[in-house]
Write an enzyme that holds these catalytic residues in place. Sequence first.
Site, PDB file in Angstrom:
ATOM      1  N   THR A  23       4.158   1.629  -1.221  1.00  0.00           N
ATOM      2  CA  THR A  23       5.397   1.056  -2.447  1.00  0.00           C
ATOM      3  C   THR A  23       5.331   1.171  -3.975  1.00  0.00           C
ATOM      4  O   THR A  23       6.196   1.168  -4.431  1.00  0.00           O
ATOM      5  CB  THR A  23       6.637   1.076  -1.786  1.00  0.00           C
ATOM      6  N   GLU A  54       8.698 -11.648   6.150  1.00  0.00           N
ATOM      7  CA  GLU A  54      10.018 -11.741   5.061  1.00  0.00           C
ATOM      8  C   GLU A  54      11.250 -10.946   5.753  1.00  0.00           C
ATOM      9  O   GLU A  54      12.214 -11.954   5.247  1.00  0.00           O
ATOM     10  CB  GLU A  54       8.720 -11.326   3.947  1.00  0.00           C
ATOM     11  N   VAL A 102       0.498  -0.883  -0.334  1.00  0.00           N
ATOM     12  CA  VAL A 102      -0.339  -0.113  -0.196  1.00  0.00           C
ATOM     13  C   VAL A 102       0.774   1.403   0.464  1.00  0.00           C
ATOM     14  O   VAL A 102       0.337   2.629  -0.947  1.00  0.00           O
ATOM     15  CB  VAL A 102      -0.724  -0.472   0.920  1.00  0.00           C
TER      16      VAL A 102
END
Length: 177
Positions: A28, A91, A26
């Site tokens: 980049t 991640e 949202v």
Amino acid sequence: MRLHGTWFRRNMAEATCDVFLNHRRVDTKRTVVRLLYHHLVKQGVKPFLDTHNMKPGDRLFDNIEKGVLGCKVGVAVFSPRYCDSYFCLHELSLMVESRKRIVPIFYDVKPSQLRVKDNNGWCSELELSRFSLAIEEAKYIVGLSYDSSKGDWSKLVLKASEAIVANLNELEKEKSV
């Protein structure tokens, strides 16, 4: 339906990339991350970007894990709402835990502003601790800073690409020694 054998092993082994792009969509995706992805592809670098490397029916966590563990360099694009995302933090934690070389981009946020927020039941205490450790480690990696109100995306993409390629070249040199 056959899920094992040569076909399955071959496709599992091909799940590698040069660079894993970790970002908060949202903040980049429609800006710098998409430009960076395409610039890297033009340079012959093989980036992993969720919207380009995954298709309907793929198992999300399996593909993310393969992408992170199969990459040589991770790029973490930190943004104001980055730490609100379970996936971003997961991640990043995988990158830190697997000792990947990380190129941070601080997009409209300073490293000191990065904090994993109190757990409101969206993850376990163990994951919260894991995420906090990864953020703390990432804060102290030299990265690129960008202020979208003053900056030029093309310059950021160029600097980021140069840093990524330099890291890939260093890893190749280390491997050949």
